[in-house]
Design a protein around this motif. Structure first.
Motif, PDB file in Angstrom:
ATOM      1  N   GLU A   1      -2.944  15.985   5.090  1.00 17.94           N
ATOM      2  CA  GLU A   1      -3.620  14.717   5.345  1.00 17.94           C
ATOM      3  C   GLU A   1      -2.943  13.587   4.565  1.00 17.94           C
ATOM      4  OE1 GLU A   1      -7.711  15.047   4.391  1.00 17.94           O
ATOM      5  OE2 GLU A   1      -8.169  16.470   6.000  1.00 17.94           O
ATOM      6  N   VAL A   2      -3.067  12.374   5.112  1.00 15.06           N
ATOM      7  CA  VAL A   2      -2.500  11.200   4.465  1.00 15.06           C
ATOM      8  C   VAL A   2      -3.515  10.650   3.471  1.00 15.06           C
ATOM      9  CG1 VAL A   2      -1.648   8.842   4.794  1.00 15.06           C
ATOM     10  CG2 VAL A   2      -1.058  10.612   6.441  1.00 15.06           C
ATOM     11  N   LYS A   3      -3.096  10.520   2.223  1.00 13.96           N
ATOM     12  CA  LYS A   3      -3.953   9.959   1.177  1.00 13.96           C
ATOM     13  C   LYS A   3      -3.327   8.658   0.681  1.00 13.96           C
ATOM     14  CE  LYS A   3      -6.766  13.552   0.927  1.00 13.96           C
ATOM     15  NZ  LYS A   3      -8.221  13.473   1.175  1.00 13.96           N
ATOM     16  N   ARG A   4      -4.202   7.730   0.277  1.00 19.91           N
ATOM     17  CA  ARG A   4      -3.719   6.453  -0.243  1.00 19.91           C
ATOM     18  C   ARG A   4      -3.720   6.483  -1.765  1.00 19.91           C
ATOM     19  NH1 ARG A   4      -5.932   0.340   1.235  1.00 19.91           N
ATOM     20  NH2 ARG A   4      -4.728  -0.754  -0.370  1.00 19.91           N
ATOM     21  N   VAL A   5      -2.664   5.973  -2.374  1.00 16.50           N
ATOM     22  CA  VAL A   5      -2.570   5.914  -3.819  1.00 16.50           C
ATOM     23  C   VAL A   5      -3.585   4.898  -4.326  1.00 16.50           C
ATOM     24  CG1 VAL A   5      -1.069   5.388  -5.783  1.00 16.50           C
ATOM     25  CG2 VAL A   5      -0.144   6.546  -3.774  1.00 16.50           C
ATOM     26  N   ASP A   6      -4.426   5.340  -5.262  1.00 18.79           N
ATOM     27  CA  ASP A   6      -5.478   4.460  -5.782  1.00 18.79           C
ATOM     28  C   ASP A   6      -4.929   3.404  -6.725  1.00 18.79           C
ATOM     29  OD1 ASP A   6      -7.442   5.777  -4.370  1.00 18.79           O
ATOM     30  OD2 ASP A   6      -7.796   7.235  -5.965  1.00 18.79           O
ATOM     31  N   LYS A   7      -3.842   3.704  -7.405  1.00 15.94           N
ATOM     32  CA  LYS A   7      -3.297   2.783  -8.397  1.00 15.94           C
ATOM     33  C   LYS A   7      -2.831   1.490  -7.728  1.00 15.94           C
ATOM     34  CE  LYS A   7       0.264   2.395 -11.987  1.00 15.94           C
ATOM     35  NZ  LYS A   7       1.420   3.059 -12.635  1.00 15.94           N
ATOM     36  N   LYS A   8      -3.247   0.374  -8.318  1.00 16.54           N
ATOM     37  CA  LYS A   8      -2.840  -0.921  -7.776  1.00 16.54           C
ATOM     38  C   LYS A   8      -1.370  -1.198  -8.093  1.00 16.54           C
ATOM     39  CE  LYS A   8      -7.347  -3.162  -7.803  1.00 16.54           C
ATOM     40  NZ  LYS A   8      -8.125  -4.331  -8.274  1.00 16.54           N
ATOM     41  N   LEU A   9      -0.644  -1.630  -7.068  1.00 14.51           N
ATOM     42  CA  LEU A   9       0.776  -1.899  -7.246  1.00 14.51           C
ATOM     43  C   LEU A   9       1.104  -3.387  -7.203  1.00 14.51           C
ATOM     44  CD1 LEU A   9       2.213   0.912  -4.956  1.00 14.51           C
ATOM     45  CD2 LEU A   9       1.936   0.972  -7.422  1.00 14.51           C
ATOM     46  N   ASN A  10       0.065  -4.221  -6.910  1.00 15.97           N
ATOM     47  CA  ASN A  10       0.358  -5.647  -6.707  1.00 15.97           C
ATOM     48  C   ASN A  10       0.410  -6.408  -8.027  1.00 15.97           C
ATOM     49  OD1 ASN A  10      -2.343  -5.198  -7.087  1.00 15.97           O
ATOM     50  ND2 ASN A  10      -3.024  -6.841  -5.732  1.00 15.97           N
ATOM     51  N   VAL A  11       1.386  -6.073  -8.862  1.00 16.66           N
ATOM     52  CA  VAL A  11       1.661  -6.809 -10.095  1.00 16.66           C
ATOM     53  C   VAL A  11       2.821  -7.762  -9.808  1.00 16.66           C
ATOM     54  CG1 VAL A  11       2.343  -6.638 -12.502  1.00 16.66           C
ATOM     55  CG2 VAL A  11       0.833  -4.916 -11.523  1.00 16.66           C
ATOM     56  N   TYR A  12       2.550  -9.061  -9.940  1.00 15.31           N
ATOM     57  CA  TYR A  12       3.546 -10.033  -9.493  1.00 15.31           C
ATOM     58  C   TYR A  12       4.422 -10.520 -10.638  1.00 15.31           C
ATOM     59  CZ  TYR A  12       1.180 -10.074  -5.078  1.00 15.31           C
ATOM     60  OH  TYR A  12       0.651  -9.679  -3.883  1.00 15.31           O
ATOM     61  N   ARG A  13       5.693 -10.282 -10.485  1.00 15.29           N
ATOM     62  CA  ARG A  13       6.717 -10.845 -11.360  1.00 15.29           C
ATOM     63  C   ARG A  13       8.002 -10.860 -10.551  1.00 15.29           C
ATOM     64  NH1 ARG A  13       8.091 -12.219 -16.399  1.00 15.29           N
ATOM     65  NH2 ARG A  13       5.957 -11.988 -17.110  1.00 15.29           N
ATOM     66  N   GLY A  14       8.335 -11.989 -10.028  1.00 20.42           N
ATOM     67  CA  GLY A  14       9.508 -12.078  -9.172  1.00 20.42           C
ATOM     68  C   GLY A  14       9.750 -13.501  -8.741  1.00 20.42           C
ATOM     69  N   THR A  15      10.055 -13.698  -7.458  1.00 18.22           N
ATOM     70  CA  THR A  15      10.349 -15.034  -6.942  1.00 18.22           C
ATOM     71  C   THR A  15       9.560 -15.301  -5.671  1.00 18.22           C
ATOM     72  OG1 THR A  15      12.251 -14.191  -5.697  1.00 18.22           O
ATOM     73  CG2 THR A  15      12.677 -15.085  -7.907  1.00 18.22           C
ATOM     74  N   ALA A  16       9.311 -16.570  -5.420  1.00 15.23           N
ATOM     75  CA  ALA A  16       8.675 -17.034  -4.193  1.00 15.23           C
ATOM     76  C   ALA A  16       9.642 -17.992  -3.512  1.00 15.23           C
ATOM     77  CB  ALA A  16       7.353 -17.724  -4.493  1.00 15.23           C
TER      78      ALA A  16
ATOM     79  N   LYS B   1       0.848  -1.194   0.000  1.00 18.85           N
ATOM     80  CA  LYS B   1       0.000   0.000   0.000  1.00 18.85           C
ATOM     81  C   LYS B   1       0.884   1.245   0.000  1.00 18.85           C
ATOM     82  CE  LYS B   1      -3.213  -2.628   2.875  1.00 18.85           C
ATOM     83  NZ  LYS B   1      -3.839  -2.733   4.205  1.00 18.85           N
ATOM     84  N   ALA B   2       0.477   2.276  -0.744  1.00 16.80           N
ATOM     85  CA  ALA B   2       1.276   3.496  -0.873  1.00 16.80           C
ATOM     86  C   ALA B   2       0.479   4.701  -0.358  1.00 16.80           C
ATOM     87  CB  ALA B   2       1.689   3.719  -2.325  1.00 16.80           C
ATOM     88  N   PHE B   3       1.184   5.618   0.339  1.00 15.60           N
ATOM     89  CA  PHE B   3       0.546   6.795   0.924  1.00 15.60           C
ATOM     90  C   PHE B   3       1.354   8.047   0.578  1.00 15.60           C
ATOM     91  CE2 PHE B   3      -0.422   3.117   3.546  1.00 15.60           C
ATOM     92  CZ  PHE B   3      -1.797   3.217   3.699  1.00 15.60           C
ATOM     93  N   TYR B   4       0.639   9.178   0.448  1.00 20.14           N
ATOM     94  CA  TYR B   4       1.302  10.450   0.164  1.00 20.14           C
ATOM     95  C   TYR B   4       0.613  11.556   0.968  1.00 20.14           C
ATOM     96  CZ  TYR B   4      -2.671  11.355  -2.972  1.00 20.14           C
ATOM     97  OH  TYR B   4      -3.928  11.548  -3.485  1.00 20.14           O
ATOM     98  N   LEU B   5       1.276  12.686   1.078  1.00 14.64           N
ATOM     99  CA  LEU B   5       0.781  13.815   1.865  1.00 14.64           C
ATOM    100  C   LEU B   5       0.108  14.824   0.944  1.00 14.64           C
ATOM    101  CD1 LEU B   5       0.720  15.146   4.711  1.00 14.64           C
ATOM    102  CD2 LEU B   5       2.862  16.290   4.086  1.00 14.64           C
ATOM    103  N   GLU B   6      -1.123  15.235   1.334  1.00 18.26           N
ATOM    104  CA  GLU B   6      -1.854  16.239   0.557  1.00 18.26           C
ATOM    105  C   GLU B   6      -2.646  17.129   1.516  1.00 18.26           C
ATOM    106  OE1 GLU B   6      -5.695  15.963  -2.110  1.00 18.26           O
ATOM    107  OE2 GLU B   6      -3.955  15.286  -3.257  1.00 18.26           O
ATOM    108  N   LYS B   7      -2.255  18.420   1.559  1.00 20.63           N
ATOM    109  CA  LYS B   7      -2.923  19.412   2.415  1.00 20.63           C
ATOM    110  C   LYS B   7      -2.956  18.958   3.871  1.00 20.63           C
ATOM    111  CE  LYS B   7      -5.837  21.163  -1.339  1.00 20.63           C
ATOM    112  NZ  LYS B   7      -7.230  21.404  -1.794  1.00 20.63           N
TER     113      LYS B   7
END
Length: 513
Positions: free
Chosen positions: A97-112, A89-95
């Motif tokens: 207040e803490v806002k959450r980034v709406d864009k989904k970041l859970n794109v999986y390409r890596g290792t388990a 989950k990603a958060f940024y500061l705006e005025k």
């Protein structure tokens, strides 16, 4: 691992045994756990399986037995996912207040990677020191380390483009995927087809998403499962808590993860569901309206954490000038023995199931008093009349199957097998190839099952203590195949008779000369 055979009644070592799904039983087979390399499973007789089944569960549930057999305890296993880019989950500061980034970041390409720890502190050190491109999963796969891609990519590489977005272009083949990773590791997808709760010690992680004081949350948990009060567990704050701008806290705590050391990880999914329902019975429900005007049955814990492919983010993405300052973990009963979920969180009894249904209906009715605009009240549930259980009306089943559900699988049903998705008709055309192969449950996706194509074709599910899904839609095809085979055999018999008669007549003719 060592088990008792019914004939010799003495311990026999079975290397590589991890889960009962690796066992294929055949009636009439005079074998005790012989490994079949082609089917990648252990073959045994029905008698052998039934004799040691209860002993098998007790042996795996006994942590002391592990220590006596191996000299050291088995580690508590889970999976660590490493992604090429941040997935948390990603958060940024705006005025201010803490806002959450709406864009989904859970794109999986890596290792388990499979990880084993021996204490709560070892686990929390890994959990709280993780990066934003890491996540944990409490089920494990058959590989110690493997490349991992999205489920849609994996299906497309197998030739199934039903879930592939054409805007993404042409999907990569397995050869192209292997060339991309260039590390020689196997390629898997993050689904229940590849991941399972192993019959070994593991980690039970409970997610408390509804803000409340820590002491109150634990007391409600202990009320739903009293034995957990005395088990070794740790509490740490959720990934999205305690976010600061300089010295000012903009996002506080109140959400927790509570983790337990357990002797047998196969009980995790069932235990989470039973704890969730018992908390609802106790009145600890947090039902709410979702954004699309649907009732969300939220409880004391998040029931979704029982899914095999559910992930736990290790840390939040805090875009500067934000930063995260979480509290240190709190430990309870560190020196105690790991908990046995088979007894600490048993399945609900019939009376408890009825109490849960009543509590669920009451919570929904109370929520409808403040229904938002656009909400559509569902029709009342239709209950089927219950027939008394007698030996006369019981469906025929094997000792490993509790339920038989017909009409769930037809010729066009797609089955996600170990080697890719295939329709049931294609599977029946290659019976020998697919018989005994593990697959994803086509009726309840996310759960494991096994294909049976010989004798009584169908799919046997591992959930609900065993559910068998026969394939009646293909009964005519099977009958036609048998009829055609019988006709071929008759033709062969006729040809053989003609040949014998011809030889006999020729011998008689030669004899006269």
């Amino acid at each position: 691992m060592q088990l008792l055979t019914p004939q010799a009644q003495k311990p026999v070592n079975i290397p590589g045994f991890r889960h009962p799904s690796q066992i294929l039983t055949y009636s009439g087979v005079d074998k005790d756990f012989v490994y079949d390399s082609e089917k990648k499973a252990f073959v045994c007789s029905n008698e052998a399986f039934s004799v040691f089944w209860e002993a098998l569960e007790d042996r795996y549930d006994d942590a002391e037995a592990h220590k006596r057999e191996l000299g050291t305890p088995w580690p508590y296993e889970f999976t660590c996912l490493f992604n090429e880019s941040p997935i948390s989950k990603a958060f940024y500061l705006e005025k201010g207040e803490v806002k959450r980034v709406d864009k989904k970041l859970n794109v999986y390409r890596g290792t388990a990677e499979k990880v084993g720890v021996y204490s709560l502190r070892d686990y929390t050190n890994i959990r709280l020191s993780g990066l934003t491109n890491q996540a944990l999963q409490y089920s494990v796969c058959d590989y110690d380390i493997a490349n991992i891609i999205m489920d849609g990519e994996y299906q497309a590489a197998c030739g199934d483009l039903s879930n592939w977005n054409p805007k993404k272009g042409k999907p990569k083949t397995f050869e192209e995927q292997e060339a991309y990773f260039a590390n020689g590791l196997p390629i898997i997808a993050r689904t229940g087809l590849f991941f399972d709760y192993a019959w070994r010690p593991g980690i039970l992680a409970l997610d408390f998403d509804n803000p409340m004081p820590e002491a109150e949350a634990l007391e409600k948990l202990y009320k739903a499962a009293p034995a957990l009060r005395y088990a070794p567990h740790a509490v740490y704050d959720s990934t999205s808590t305690y976010i600061y701008h300089k010295d000012k806290m903009l996002r506080g705590g109140g959400k927790y993860r509570v983790v337990f050391l357990v002797t047998n990880a196969t009980h995790i999914g069932r235990a989470i569901e039973s704890i969730f329902k018992r908390a609802i019975i106790n009145g600890d429900n947090f039902y709410k309206w979702s954004k699309d005007a649907q009732i969300k049955p939220d409880g004391l814990i998040d029931k979704a954490t029982g899914r095999k492919n559910q992930i736990d983010y290790t840390s939040a993405v805090c875009i500067p000038p934000l930063e995260q300052k979480r509290l240190e973990p709190r430990y309870y009963n560190e020196s105690a023995e790991p908990v046995n979920l088979r007894y600490a969180a048993p399945s609900l009894s019939k009376d408890e199931e009825e109490a849960y249904a009543a509590a669920d209906e009451e919570a929904r009715a109370r929520l409808w008093e403040c229904a938002p605009a656009g909400a559509v009240k569902p029709e009342p549930r239709k209950t089927k009349p219950q027939t008394p259980k007698t030996t006369e009306n019981k469906a025929p089943r094997s000792f490993r199957t509790n339920i038989v559900e017909r009409g769930k699988i037809d010729a066009g049903t797609i089955i996600n097998t170990e080697i890719g998705p295939y329709s049931w008709r294609k599977i029946m055309e290659n019976k020998e190839k697919f018989h005994g192969m593990n697959c994803e449950n086509p009726v309840r996706p996310g759960n494991d099952a096994r294909i049976y194509t010989l004798d009584k074709p169908g799919v046997w599910s591992f959930v609900d203590n065993g559910t068998y899904y026969p394939a009646p839609a293909l009964a005519r095809d099977i009958a036609r195949a048998k009829k055609a085979e019988k006709a071929k055999q008759n033709a062969r018999d006729v040809e053989a008779f003609k040949k014998m008669h011809k030889i006999k007549m020729l011998k008689a003719k030669l004899g006269k000369k």
